[in-house]
Design an enzyme around this catalytic site. Structure first.
Site, mmCIF file in Angstrom:
data_model
loop_
_atom_site.group_PDB
_atom_site.id
_atom_site.type_symbol
_atom_site.label_atom_id
_atom_site.label_comp_id
_atom_site.label_asym_id
_atom_site.label_seq_id
_atom_site.Cartn_x
_atom_site.Cartn_y
_atom_site.Cartn_z
ATOM 1 N N LYS A 32 -15.768 34.301 -21.227
ATOM 2 C CA LYS A 32 -16.459 34.667 -22.471
ATOM 3 C C LYS A 32 -17.904 35.049 -22.153
ATOM 4 C CE LYS A 32 -17.803 31.668 -25.891
ATOM 5 N NZ LYS A 32 -19.110 32.048 -26.492
ATOM 6 N N ASP A 59 -18.166 37.968 -26.971
ATOM 7 C CA ASP A 59 -18.429 37.160 -28.176
ATOM 8 C C ASP A 59 -19.786 37.531 -28.764
ATOM 9 O OD1 ASP A 59 -18.303 35.212 -30.124
ATOM 10 O OD2 ASP A 59 -18.854 33.572 -28.765
ATOM 11 N N LEU A 60 -19.828 38.674 -29.457
ATOM 12 C CA LEU A 60 -21.097 39.124 -30.042
ATOM 13 C C LEU A 60 -21.106 38.958 -31.562
ATOM 14 C CD1 LEU A 60 -21.776 42.284 -27.825
ATOM 15 C CD2 LEU A 60 -22.580 39.941 -27.506
ATOM 16 N N LYS A 61 -20.037 38.461 -32.127
ATOM 17 C CA LYS A 61 -19.938 38.140 -33.567
ATOM 18 C C LYS A 61 -20.532 39.237 -34.444
ATOM 19 C CE LYS A 61 -19.922 33.112 -32.855
ATOM 20 N NZ LYS A 61 -20.159 33.063 -31.400
ATOM 21 N N PHE A 62 -19.891 40.408 -34.414
ATOM 22 C CA PHE A 62 -20.392 41.544 -35.197
ATOM 23 C C PHE A 62 -20.371 41.223 -36.687
ATOM 24 C CE2 PHE A 62 -18.497 44.223 -31.589
ATOM 25 C CZ PHE A 62 -19.700 44.294 -30.915
ATOM 26 N N HIS A 63 -21.432 41.628 -37.388
ATOM 27 C CA HIS A 63 -21.535 41.426 -38.840
ATOM 28 C C HIS A 63 -22.454 42.522 -39.364
ATOM 29 C CE1 HIS A 63 -22.286 38.349 -42.336
ATOM 30 N NE2 HIS A 63 -21.885 39.534 -42.750
ATOM 31 N N ASP A 64 -21.853 43.591 -39.924
ATOM 32 C CA ASP A 64 -22.651 44.733 -40.379
ATOM 33 C C ASP A 64 -21.778 45.537 -41.336
ATOM 34 O OD1 ASP A 64 -24.597 46.847 -40.444
ATOM 35 O OD2 ASP A 64 -25.254 46.253 -38.439
ATOM 36 N N ILE A 65 -22.241 46.714 -41.734
ATOM 37 C CA ILE A 65 -21.401 47.529 -42.620
ATOM 38 C C ILE A 65 -20.160 47.986 -41.840
ATOM 39 C CG2 ILE A 65 -23.319 48.266 -44.111
ATOM 40 C CD1 ILE A 65 -23.318 50.939 -42.580
ATOM 41 N N PRO A 66 -19.056 48.270 -42.568
ATOM 42 C CA PRO A 66 -17.793 48.575 -41.878
ATOM 43 C C PRO A 66 -17.913 49.681 -40.837
ATOM 44 C CG PRO A 66 -17.387 48.228 -44.220
ATOM 45 C CD PRO A 66 -18.880 48.187 -44.044
ATOM 46 N N ASN A 67 -18.644 50.763 -41.157
ATOM 47 C CA ASN A 67 -18.749 51.884 -40.220
ATOM 48 C C ASN A 67 -19.407 51.450 -38.902
ATOM 49 O OD1 ASN A 67 -18.687 54.773 -39.585
ATOM 50 N ND2 ASN A 67 -20.914 54.653 -39.779
ATOM 51 N N THR A 123 -19.893 26.314 -37.075
ATOM 52 C CA THR A 123 -19.813 24.845 -37.131
ATOM 53 C C THR A 123 -21.192 24.199 -37.219
ATOM 54 O OG1 THR A 123 -19.580 24.923 -34.741
ATOM 55 C CG2 THR A 123 -17.585 24.516 -35.999
ATOM 56 N N GLY A 213 -17.080 25.608 -21.815
ATOM 57 C CA GLY A 213 -18.299 25.993 -21.114
ATOM 58 C C GLY A 213 -18.747 24.925 -20.151
ATOM 59 N N ARG A 214 -19.634 24.045 -20.633
ATOM 60 C CA ARG A 214 -20.267 23.067 -19.749
ATOM 61 C C ARG A 214 -19.303 22.205 -18.933
ATOM 62 N NH1 ARG A 214 -24.242 21.470 -24.519
ATOM 63 N NH2 ARG A 214 -22.417 22.319 -25.598
HETATM 64 O O1 C5P Z 1 -20.405 24.243 -23.232
HETATM 65 P P1 C5P Z 1 -19.383 24.232 -24.330
HETATM 66 O O2 C5P Z 1 -17.991 23.907 -23.858
HETATM 67 O O3 C5P Z 1 -19.826 23.421 -25.527
HETATM 68 O O4 C5P Z 1 -19.348 25.764 -24.791
HETATM 69 C C1 C5P Z 1 -18.633 26.168 -25.896
HETATM 70 C C2 C5P Z 1 -18.838 27.636 -26.145
HETATM 71 O O5 C5P Z 1 -18.249 27.971 -27.388
HETATM 72 C C3 C5P Z 1 -20.294 28.087 -26.248
HETATM 73 O O6 C5P Z 1 -20.356 29.444 -25.765
HETATM 74 C C4 C5P Z 1 -20.576 28.042 -27.713
HETATM 75 O O7 C5P Z 1 -21.573 28.955 -28.112
HETATM 76 C C5 C5P Z 1 -19.237 28.440 -28.300
HETATM 77 N N1 C5P Z 1 -19.001 27.934 -29.643
HETATM 78 C C6 C5P Z 1 -19.015 26.581 -29.956
HETATM 79 N N2 C5P Z 1 -18.764 26.163 -31.223
HETATM 80 C C7 C5P Z 1 -18.510 27.052 -32.159
HETATM 81 C C8 C5P Z 1 -18.466 28.407 -31.874
HETATM 82 C C9 C5P Z 1 -18.727 28.812 -30.579
HETATM 83 O O8 C5P Z 1 -19.238 25.754 -29.114
HETATM 84 N N3 C5P Z 1 -18.227 26.642 -33.368
#
Ligand code: C5P
Length: 235
Positions: A32, A59-67, A123, A213-214
């Site tokens: 990701k 994972d850039l979470k687009f949020h804009d007008i449909p076009n 979240t 991630g971590r």
């Molecule tokens: O390090 P960790 O396992 O917490 O990483 C989780 C990944 O998922 C991060 O890139 C974080 O931005 C993303 N994420 C999240 N909780 C969300 C949405 C995305 O932890 N609700």
């Protein structure tokens, strides 16, 4: 079974991201790339990670007008990513435009369409903050409302927290792909993720993909950590 582990490359430099990708590619399903890495390293980091043979979740979470969202999705398809995120709160026309752009651009490029994933309620937001922006202050109800809307707009996947999986599975079509962050193993419970499940628990609850991630990139031996998580899934 597909390897459901998606490693979040939440690292600041191209060098570190590539080092991790090369080391982990044989043991994970995808990587990701989020706003931090993409903003600093640009599309080249996507190309470099695709060159290792690994799938990419942009994972850039687009949020804009449909076009605008449709054009951004089309650009992502041309970059050859396998998953992208959009905000479902951008509305039904935006979601339909995103899915249509994914399908059409993939067809033109001779590729499979990427999974366009809807993000419902971040979240980090609680009921008070939802009310401040004029929304239903019941977080669970708002998540279900947006998830149902996304499904009605033909999205094929959603991002959800581990504790939303069971409830969403009851109201969504079986084919809906659920991608879940907030995954922790027994030994690493002590950071900012509050509502977590283990990899196995999340899969048993009905997740299709786990964003981790971590627990992987922060481990002393990231490759051993990924292998151990894969083994814990019994695959
Ligand atoms: O390090 P960790 O396992 O917490 O990483 C989780 C990944 O998922 C991060 O890139 C974080 O931005 C993303 N994420 C999240 N909780 C969300 C949405 C995305 O932890 N609700």
């Amino acid at each position: 079974m597909q390897n459901p582990i998606i490693v979040a490359l939440d690292v600041p430099t191209t060098d570190r991201a590539l080092q991790l990708a090369e080391q982990l590619a044989p043991f994970v399903g995808a990587f990701k790339i989020g706003s931090e890495l993409f903003t600093s390293a640009g599309p080249d980091i996507v190309r470099a990670i695709r060159a290792t043979g690994a799938s990419v979740f942009l994972d850039l979470k687009f949020h804009d007008i449909p076009n605008t969202v449709a054009k951004a999705v089309a650009s992502a398809v041309r970059l050859d990513v396998q998953m992208i995120t959009i905000h479902t709160s951008g509305g039904s026309q935006m979601m339909r435009a995103a899915e249509k752009a994914a399908q059409e651009t993939a067809l033109q490029s001779g590729r499979n369409a990427p999974l366009v994933l809807g993000v419902t309620v971040l979240t980090s937001l609680d009921g008070d903050e939802l009310r401040e922006v004029g929304l239903d202050n019941n977080v669970g109800r708002q998540v279900e409302r947006l998830a149902t809307l996304a499904s009605n707009c033909d999205l094929r996947g959603l991002v959800c927290s581990p504790l939303e999986i069971v409830g969403l599975r009851q109201i969504l079509p079986r084919e809906m792909q659920l991608v879940t962050p907030g995954i922790r193993t027994g030994s690493d419970k002590s950071d900012d993720q509050k509502r977590t499940l283990s990899p196995r628990e999340a899969m048993e609850a009905g997740a299709n993909w786990l964003v981790i991630g971590r627990p992987i990139y922060g481990a002393e031996d990231p490759r051993a950590a990924a292998e151990a998580i894969l083994a814990s899934l019994g695959s």
